[in-house]
Design an enzyme around this catalytic site. Structure first.
Site, short mmCIF file in Angstrom:
data_model
loop_
_atom_site.label_atom_id
_atom_site.label_comp_id
_atom_site.label_asym_id
_atom_site.label_seq_id
_atom_site.Cartn_x
_atom_site.Cartn_y
_atom_site.Cartn_z
N PRO A 182 1.01 -0.95 0.14
CA PRO A 182 0.07 0.19 0.06
C PRO A 182 0.76 1.30 -0.13
CG PRO A 182 0.49 -1.33 2.20
CD PRO A 182 0.67 -1.91 1.10
N GLN B 237 -7.04 -1.76 2.37
CA GLN B 237 -6.50 -0.86 3.74
C GLN B 237 -7.17 0.14 4.37
OE1 GLN B 237 -2.51 1.23 4.29
NE2 GLN B 237 -2.28 -0.64 5.05
N TYR C 260 0.42 5.80 12.29
CA TYR C 260 -0.91 6.23 12.81
C TYR C 260 -1.66 5.09 13.83
CZ TYR C 260 0.73 7.77 7.92
OH TYR C 260 0.90 8.68 6.63
#
Length: 387
Positions: free
Chosen positions: A29, A104, A188
């Site tokens: 990704p 994702q 994140y």
């Protein structure tokens, strides 16, 4: 020459759960900033189909699970019917070429650029209320961007976000994806809970290793129950320190997560090499830091971070991973499996076009090779696609 080809372990078939893969090369990704106003665009049909092979495995770019999770401008979402309909033709193009495609699922947490209009009024959230250090361009010294201080999530708000992941997974399946990857890496939101250098909580989501992993495992459980564990993966980066999200014992964190994931029977665990923290480019450095995690996890193990043809091939041969994720090399070489097969020269990627938002330049304009007569004869080609 044929005997040499047989030693290309990256090109051997692999059965990942119910999915029969033709090779071990995974499109990792990569955020591309080309989904205008959070809506995937027709140019993504060409981008992903270019990188699809029959039996190849692709993971779509980080995709926001809710409007509040839209941390950056022009990153795609999957929280609305509009997003579902926009993703469908992209997924169909991948399937038309025989690819397996996962979405994702992403919540950036405090790593959110709040400067764009659609996110005004939505302060970033995190495990903490400590502000994140700004990104600084090492070349120019420019701050890119400055992050606002986050709000510390309350337990009931964490439950709401778990449900957002669940709903996003359901939407991804409606859009036609074969499964989802939970983004638990790169500093994140989930990573902000996992790491003890940023998670300063004293409640059930902080302190001990078990408590810090609770949110991540709740998301895994909810998503697995919603769409089936055999369609769920997770990406982790125990060794990273992005967004100030570092851990004092990354080996223990990675091992605990690998073992804990077995309870839910998910399809794969996708981990980023520790060496990826030290380089922006491919490297021949070797790290065996992921090996204990790979050995502890019962499902398919994907390794990523600075791999090239040689060390990726060695990783498969030495059973350090079942699959290898490629980012920048796959971006610049949409026919990467073919180039690896022929040991052909690789296009160089252009870092200055990674995030420009242009629908062609640095996106769908990297050239292909074509094997016309023999392995030593290469010709460039460019795909065309009607949209």
């Amino acid at each position: 020459m044929e005997g040499q080809r047989e030693q290309i372990h990256l090109l051997t078939p692999y059965k990942m759960g119910n999915f029969q893969l033709a090779h071990r090369i995974v499109l990792a990704p990569m955020t591309r900033f080309r989904s205008y106003n959070s809506v995937p665009q027709p140019h993504a049909i060409l981008y992903y189909s270019q990188r699809t092979t029959n039996g190849g495995f692709l993971i779509a770019e980080a995709t926001a699970i809710s409007q509040a999770a839209q941390g950056f401008k022009d990153t795609p979402g999957i929280w609305s019917k509009e997003h579902i309909y926009a993703w469908k033709p992209i997924v169909e193009a991948v399937h038309a070429k025989g690819g397996i495609f996962f979405c994702q699922l992403w919540h950036p947490g405090m790593g959110s650029d709040q400067s764009f209009e659609s996110n005004i009024g939505h302060p970033p959230v995190s495990s903490t209320d400590k502000p994140c250090s700004p990104f600084i361009d090492t070349t120019t010294g420019e701050v890119l961007p400055e992050f606002l201080p986050p709000q510390r999530l309350k337990p009931e708000e964490i439950t709401e976000i778990v449900n957002d992941f669940r709903g996003a997974a359901r939407n991804a399946m409606e859009a036609g994806f074969d499964g989802v990857e939970i983004h638990g890496a790169n500093g994140y939101l989930i990573d902000q809970f996992l790491k003890d250098q940023v998670n300063d909580r004293s409640d059930e989501y902080g302190g001990s290793l078990e408590n810090r992993c609770k949110f991540a495992l709740q998301v895994v459980e909810a998503v697995a129950k919603e769409i089936g564990a055999d369609r769920v993966g997770i990406r982790l980066s125990p060794f990273s320190n992005y967004m100030d999200s570092a851990d004092s014992d990354p080996e223990a964190l990675g091992l605990y997560m690998a073992k804990s994931l077995n309870k839910y029977g998910i399809l794969y665990c996708h981990m980023i090499e520790s060496r990826a923290e030290d380089t922006q480019d491919e490297t021949d450095q070797w790290s065996d830091g992921l090996v204990p995690m790979k050995q502890a996890f019962n499902g398919t193990f994907i390794a990523a971070g600075g791999y090239d043809r040689e060390n990726g091939n060695n990783a498969i041969a030495q059973e350090r991973a079942e699959l290898i994720g490629y980012g920048r090399l796959f971006l610049a070489n949409p026919d990467l499996p073919k180039r690896f097969e022929l040991d052909a020269p690789l296009n160089k990627y252009h870092r200055d076009t990674f995030y420009t938002g242009d629908p062609i330049v640095g996106y769908t304009d990297y050239p292909f090779i074509k094997d016309v007569t023999n392995e030593n004869e290469y010709h460039e080609e460019r795909l065309t696609f009607d949209v």
